[in-house]
Write a protein that holds these residues in place. Structure first.
Motif, PDB file in Angstrom:
ATOM      1  N   ALA A  61       3.610 -12.028 -32.131  1.00 37.23           N
ATOM      2  CA  ALA A  61       4.547 -11.479 -31.145  1.00 37.23           C
ATOM      3  C   ALA A  61       4.031 -10.155 -30.586  1.00 37.23           C
ATOM      4  O   ALA A  61       4.143  -9.878 -29.374  1.00 37.23           O
ATOM      5  CB  ALA A  61       5.919 -11.305 -31.788  1.00 37.23           C
ATOM      6  N   PHE A  62       3.456  -9.310 -31.453  1.00 36.00           N
ATOM      7  CA  PHE A  62       2.903  -8.039 -30.983  1.00 36.00           C
ATOM      8  C   PHE A  62       1.735  -8.278 -30.026  1.00 36.00           C
ATOM      9  O   PHE A  62       1.617  -7.592 -28.995  1.00 36.00           O
ATOM     10  CB  PHE A  62       2.456  -7.213 -32.187  1.00 36.00           C
ATOM     11  N   LEU A  63       0.880  -9.245 -30.380  1.00 40.22           N
ATOM     12  CA  LEU A  63      -0.238  -9.553 -29.487  1.00 40.22           C
ATOM     13  C   LEU A  63       0.243 -10.099 -28.151  1.00 40.22           C
ATOM     14  O   LEU A  63      -0.385  -9.857 -27.111  1.00 40.22           O
ATOM     15  CB  LEU A  63      -1.181 -10.560 -30.155  1.00 40.22           C
ATOM     16  N   TYR A  64       1.344 -10.821 -28.171  1.00 39.01           N
ATOM     17  CA  TYR A  64       1.888 -11.303 -26.893  1.00 39.01           C
ATOM     18  C   TYR A  64       2.371 -10.135 -26.036  1.00 39.01           C
ATOM     19  O   TYR A  64       2.234 -10.159 -24.807  1.00 39.01           O
ATOM     20  CB  TYR A  64       3.024 -12.274 -27.162  1.00 39.01           C
ATOM     21  N   LEU A  65       2.933  -9.105 -26.672  1.00 39.49           N
ATOM     22  CA  LEU A  65       3.346  -7.929 -25.912  1.00 39.49           C
ATOM     23  C   LEU A  65       2.136  -7.196 -25.344  1.00 39.49           C
ATOM     24  O   LEU A  65       2.152  -6.711 -24.211  1.00 39.49           O
ATOM     25  CB  LEU A  65       4.153  -6.984 -26.814  1.00 39.49           C
ATOM     26  N   VAL A  66       1.082  -7.120 -26.155  1.00 37.27           N
ATOM     27  CA  VAL A  66      -0.127  -6.447 -25.685  1.00 37.27           C
ATOM     28  C   VAL A  66      -0.828  -7.273 -24.610  1.00 37.27           C
ATOM     29  O   VAL A  66      -1.319  -6.730 -23.611  1.00 37.27           O
ATOM     30  CB  VAL A  66      -1.076  -6.195 -26.881  1.00 37.27           C
ATOM     31  N   GLN A  67      -0.857  -8.618 -24.809  1.00 37.24           N
ATOM     32  CA  GLN A  67      -1.593  -9.491 -23.907  1.00 37.24           C
ATOM     33  C   GLN A  67      -0.720 -10.713 -23.564  1.00 37.24           C
ATOM     34  O   GLN A  67      -0.827 -11.769 -24.189  1.00 37.24           O
ATOM     35  CB  GLN A  67      -2.899  -9.934 -24.587  1.00 37.24           C
ATOM     36  N   PRO A  68       0.166 -10.606 -22.593  1.00 32.08           N
ATOM     37  CA  PRO A  68       1.031 -11.737 -22.229  1.00 32.08           C
ATOM     38  C   PRO A  68       0.407 -12.679 -21.204  1.00 32.08           C
ATOM     39  O   PRO A  68       1.035 -13.669 -20.812  1.00 32.08           O
ATOM     40  CB  PRO A  68       2.273 -11.040 -21.645  1.00 32.08           C
ATOM     41  N   VAL A 497      -9.354  -0.039 -34.647  1.00 34.65           N
ATOM     42  CA  VAL A 497      -9.742  -0.346 -33.259  1.00 34.65           C
ATOM     43  C   VAL A 497     -10.744  -1.497 -33.228  1.00 34.65           C
ATOM     44  O   VAL A 497     -10.612  -2.439 -32.417  1.00 34.65           O
ATOM     45  CB  VAL A 497     -10.328   0.905 -32.581  1.00 34.65           C
ATOM     46  N   LEU A 498     -11.726  -1.461 -34.113  1.00 34.50           N
ATOM     47  CA  LEU A 498     -12.733  -2.525 -34.115  1.00 34.50           C
ATOM     48  C   LEU A 498     -12.102  -3.882 -34.453  1.00 34.50           C
ATOM     49  O   LEU A 498     -12.356  -4.888 -33.772  1.00 34.50           O
ATOM     50  CB  LEU A 498     -13.842  -2.190 -35.115  1.00 34.50           C
ATOM     51  N   THR A 499     -11.299  -3.937 -35.511  1.00 32.70           N
ATOM     52  CA  THR A 499     -10.671  -5.217 -35.899  1.00 32.70           C
ATOM     53  C   THR A 499      -9.627  -5.656 -34.891  1.00 32.70           C
ATOM     54  O   THR A 499      -9.442  -6.864 -34.662  1.00 32.70           O
ATOM     55  CB  THR A 499     -10.039  -5.079 -37.288  1.00 32.70           C
ATOM     56  N   PHE A 500      -8.951  -4.687 -34.270  1.00 31.13           N
ATOM     57  CA  PHE A 500      -7.943  -5.038 -33.263  1.00 31.13           C
ATOM     58  C   PHE A 500      -8.586  -5.711 -32.054  1.00 31.13           C
ATOM     59  O   PHE A 500      -8.131  -6.771 -31.598  1.00 31.13           O
ATOM     60  CB  PHE A 500      -7.191  -3.777 -32.843  1.00 31.13           C
ATOM     61  N   VAL A 501      -9.636  -5.108 -31.531  1.00 35.54           N
ATOM     62  CA  VAL A 501     -10.292  -5.669 -30.343  1.00 35.54           C
ATOM     63  C   VAL A 501     -10.907  -7.031 -30.676  1.00 35.54           C
ATOM     64  O   VAL A 501     -10.788  -7.996 -29.903  1.00 35.54           O
ATOM     65  CB  VAL A 501     -11.360  -4.697 -29.810  1.00 35.54           C
ATOM     66  N   THR A 502     -11.531  -7.127 -31.837  1.00 37.24           N
ATOM     67  CA  THR A 502     -12.187  -8.395 -32.207  1.00 37.24           C
ATOM     68  C   THR A 502     -11.165  -9.477 -32.541  1.00 37.24           C
ATOM     69  O   THR A 502     -11.166 -10.568 -31.970  1.00 37.24           O
ATOM     70  CB  THR A 502     -13.120  -8.175 -33.406  1.00 37.24           C
ATOM     71  N   GLY A 503     -10.286  -9.180 -33.487  1.00 40.81           N
ATOM     72  CA  GLY A 503      -9.315 -10.183 -33.934  1.00 40.81           C
ATOM     73  C   GLY A 503      -8.327 -10.572 -32.860  1.00 40.81           C
ATOM     74  O   GLY A 503      -7.966 -11.751 -32.727  1.00 40.81           O
ATOM     75  N   GLY A 504      -7.885  -9.607 -32.080  1.00 39.52           N
ATOM     76  CA  GLY A 504      -6.934  -9.919 -31.021  1.00 39.52           C
ATOM     77  C   GLY A 504      -7.527 -10.837 -29.971  1.00 39.52           C
ATOM     78  O   GLY A 504      -6.877 -11.796 -29.517  1.00 39.52           O
TER      79      GLY A 504
END
Length: 854
Positions: A61-68, A497-504
């Motif tokens: 859900a958080f990733l959807y808010l960041v990237q809808p 930041v590294l895991t967020f950009v990669t995993g997201g």
């Protein structure tokens, strides 16, 4: 090369009937081909994360808010075709799609750069006794309220950080647990692939062997062509013949019933005529004797006169009511029926049945030209079976399977060898993530100890310079937590930041498109992976990129456990319709069938004697009987009065008379009347009942008798005409149906082969399971979800370090022991505690001494 070998496993299975279009397709006898041997695949390519799945959903859900935004298929296609950046709009679209990640990463980088700088400035500032570095506290009225608020806010921030640490630790441990358990899933996939390869030859052999079932059934029917075809012809002709013969046989029965009815009428009328005459005489005698008795002097007495008069007046009722003497006789009709019965019509009809039942033998004897084709058809079927067997043996199936098994065994050995290495590196990863969590745990320990010591050791009556050791220690713990927060926070944020950009991006660009199959749509883009091939997969397999074979369709079919032949459209590689197409071999037989001439004129259903017998029956005259006269008399009673009722009434009236000879005489007459009823009236009533039934039967039979007989004769003639003139046509038609039934067995076989190949032979579920295991389970469920949950917890904890630092610095002033303090005035000044010294000109001796020493 291995892929191409796998695709050749079922080349021979191209047997469909799309090119076979029979003229007539009757419902043939159903053949039982059994079940294609197969084993159940063990792998369940589905992962249930358990309780941590709630965290995964929150992160999604958080990733959807960041990237809808929706999956950027066009950008991915251009990137794969190395055309990205040809237009300025591509960069704008990419930035628009990644804007959420860009902004979040920028905030993270700002955090990494500023927080260490702020920490450095903060430390230098405190060293100069600024920014709270001065060990002096000026008290205010709301000091207790501020302390409580700072402590509460710090505790809440610490709790939130603790929750984040728990999330990060749970995700870290979950990934390790899944990696340790992945070996079982990998082995299950290899096991299913081995089953897939090992079962395929047995399934192929089973399909080929079932041709013998079809051939044996066809040969069995061909060997019995005479009886089977003759029975079919008989059944077809019997649709008209049997009803006609049944009607004639029914009419023969009606003749016998008519004779019996006429005889019953004749006998019954004779019995009734004689019986009524005798009854009339007996009743007349009874009336005479009763009249003589009533003329006795005893009837003149006053007590008996009225009774005798009543009895005397009822004597007229003792008489017959029905008169059968005037009924016409049926002797003439009976004589004609007897003449008709001199010919046994039933026997003639039975001869017709017998002749018709010999139809199969007649057909067999007159269809030698069909039977002459049977050996030829047998040889054709045998040659087809030999061709199939020869062809399947010529296919390099065993070699292909051996090569694939070697490749699969090597792959399994490679995975088994390197799996311990994977587990070792996963341990290093787990240890590193644990250290990151421990950094936060260390900060939390200082904060919690600071809150505990500060709260427990705080004394509101003590001055800032006289605070206890426990309270001072709590303040020192808080400042230690602040120091470690500045030391560790930037390092934690780098990892976040590294895991967020990669995993997201893995979740958004791989996992979600894989789940809704948009990823396959990108792969199926024409000329994407090879600029010369429209369909890449078809180009690899068939060397023909124009075949409509897509990754999405193959994956979906394998997901449904369809056969690999259907999933990969292997009919484009090979088709053996010609091996099972026997229509070309049946042309000679069809020509022979068209010229069949069958003569069944020997079958005589009913000869002229039988027909004449039916006509004689219709003209026997039974329709001229005066049925109304008979029914009129039959409907009457035998006597005018019921003799039993009359006798009972007479006896009752005799009882009313005085005891004596008159009473006894009347009772004797009553008994005599009862005897007459029992001995004469009852038999007459039985005879009338028999007469009634017979007359009504004759009436029904005679109704439109001539029309009924003519209809029976017409039906027999029509059936005879069908046999004499149209038997050849019926036989040709039934022969065609019979041959189509034989062909239908092979159509059933080819349909069964097609269905088996589509759904059962080499069911490619393991291939879909391998893809699901690699992408959906390993990459997405194990790695991406765990990594995303880790940075989500670690990042949230890192962000809440900022308010925790502020509240900890503010709160430490209330727990630590100060070097100087404000002068405490009397309560009468109204300040309720400490006040600023310059207002009153009073110097704190402790403060003064310390300044002088500095």
């Amino acid at each position: 090369m291995a892929v191409e070998l796998c695709l050749l496993l079922l080349l021979f299975c191209g047997s469909t009937i799309s090119e076979v279009q029979p003229i007539y397709k009757p419902p043939p006898g159903t053949l039982d081909f059994g079940f294609v041997p197969s084993k159940t695949y063990d792998t369940g390519a589905y992962h249930e994360p358990g309780a941590i799945g709630i965290l995964f959903k929150i992160v999604h859900a958080f990733l959807y808010l960041v990237q809808p935004n929706t999956f950027p298929q066009d950008l991915i296609r251009k990137l794969a075709q190395q055309q990205f950046g040809n237009t300025q709009g591509d960069y704008q679209k990419a930035i628009y799609y990644e804007i959420g990640f860009i902004v979040s990463a920028a905030l993270g980088l700002l955090f990494i750069l500023l927080l260490p700088l702020v920490g450095l400035c903060f430390c230098m500032c405190r060293c100069c006794d600024n920014c709270g570095g001065e060990m002096h506290q000026r008290q205010k009225k709301n000091a207790d309220c501020q302390r409580s608020c700072f402590a509460t806010f710090l505790f809440v921030a610490s709790l939130i950080i603790s929750v984040g640490v728990l999330c990060a630790y749970a995700a870290n441990q979950h990934l390790t647990n899944q990696v340790r358990g992945a070996k079982k899933l990998v082995n299950s996939n290899f096991k299913d692939l081995k089953i897939f390869l090992n079962d395929t030859p047995a399934q192929i052999d089973y399909l080929v062997s079932q041709y013998n079932t079809t051939k044996d059934k066809a040969l069995s029917d061909l060997n019995n062509v005479g009886p089977v075809l003759g029975t079919r012809v008989q059944e077809q002709l019997g649709k008209e013949v049997r009803p006609a013969l049944d009607a004639a046989l029914t009419m023969a029965g009606a003749i016998r019933e008519t004779k019996e009815a006429l005889e019953n009428v004749s006998v019954s009328v004779e019995v009734l005529q004689e019986g009524t005459e005798r009854l009339h005489a007996n009743l007349t005698d009874v009336k005479m004797h009763l009249s003589n008795t009533l003329n006795d002097s005893a009837c003149n007495a006053a007590q008996a006169a009225s009774t005798c008069n009543i009895i005397r007046n009822s004597l007229d009722q003792l008489d017959i009511n029905a008169n059968f003497s005037g009924l016409p006789g049926v002797g003439l009709q009976l004589a004609k029926i007897n003449d008709v019965l001199k010919i046994d019509l039933s026997s003639l009809v039975q001869k017709g049945y017998a002749a018709f039942n010999d139809t199969p033998d007649l057909v067999v004897n007159q269809t030698r030209n069909i039977l002459s084709a049977v050996p030829y058809i047998k040889s054709v079927l045998e040659s087809i079976g030999s061709n199939i067997t020869t062809f399947t043996r010529a296919l390099p199936v065993q070699k292909i399977l051996a090569d694939l098994m070697v490749y699969l065994t090597q792959s399994e050995a490679y995975v088994q060898d390197y799996f311990p290495v994977v587990e070792q590196y996963d341990f290093y990863r787990w240890l590193g993530c644990l250290i990151l969590c421990c950094m936060l745990v260390l900060i939390l320990v200082f904060y919690y100890l600071g809150l505990l010591c500060g709260t427990c050791g705080y004394d509101k009556h003590a001055s800032p310079t006289t605070r206890g050791c426990i309270s001072n220690t709590g303040g020192n713990f808080l400042m230690a937590g602040v120091g470690f927060s500045f030391l560790f926070s930037w390092l934690l944020m780098i990892v976040v930041v590294l895991t967020f950009v990669t995993g997201g991006n893995v979740e958004k660009l791989v996992c979600e498109p894989f789940e809704d199959k948009n990823l396959f749509k990108v792969l199926d883009t024409p000329y994407l992976l090879n600029k010369h091939w429209k369909n890449y997969l078809a180009g690899i397999i068939f060397k023909n990129p124009n075949v409509n074979l897509t990754f999405e369709k193959v994956y979906s079919d394998c997901k449904e456990n369809k056969g690999i032949y259907t999933s990969l459209h292997l009919e484009h590689l090979f088709n053996i319709n010609e091996l099972l197409n026997i229509s070309m071999y049946t042309e000679d037989v069809a020509l022979k069938i068209e010229h069949i001439q069958i003569n069944l004129s020997k079958i005589i259903l009913l000869d002229e004697i039988g027909k004449e017998n039916l006509l004689n029956f219709s003209s026997s005259g039974i329709d001229g009987i005066d049925f109304s006269a008979y029914l009129t008399e039959i409907n009457k009673s035998v006597t005018k009065v019921d003799l039993l009722s009359f006798a009972n009434d007479l006896e009752a009236r005799a009882d009313q008379l005085p005891k004596g000879a008159l009473e006894n005489a009347l009772k004797g007459h009553a008994n005599n009347i009862r005897m007459i009823h029992n001995q004469q009236v009852v038999p007459l009533e039985q005879a009338m009942s028999t007469l009634n039934q017979s007359i009504r039967l004759l009436k029904r039979t005679s109704s439109e008798l001539m029309i009924k007989v003519k209809n029976v004769i017409s039906a027999v003639n029509a059936a005879q005409n069908l046999i004499n003139n149209n038997a050849s046509q019926v036989i040709v038609q039934e022969t065609k149906k019979y041959m189509d039934t034989i062909i239908g067995y092979f159509e059933q076989y080819t349909e069964w082969v097609k269905e088996s190949i589509s759904m059962e032979v080499a069911a490619c579920k393991p291939i879909a399971n391998v893809i699901d295991t690699a992408v959906d389970i390993f990459l997405c469920s194990y790695i991406a979800d765990s990594v995303n949950t880790f940075w989500f917890g670690l990042g949230g904890s890192s962000m809440f370090l900022i308010p925790a630092i502020i509240f900890a610095v503010k709160l430490s002033k209330y727990y630590r022991r100060m070097d100087t303090e404000d002068v405490y005035d009397d309560t009468e000044n109204g300040n309720n505690g400490y006040h600023k010294e310059h207002l009153y000109g009073i110097h704190n001796p402790v403060f003064t001494s310390s300044v002088e020493q500095w």
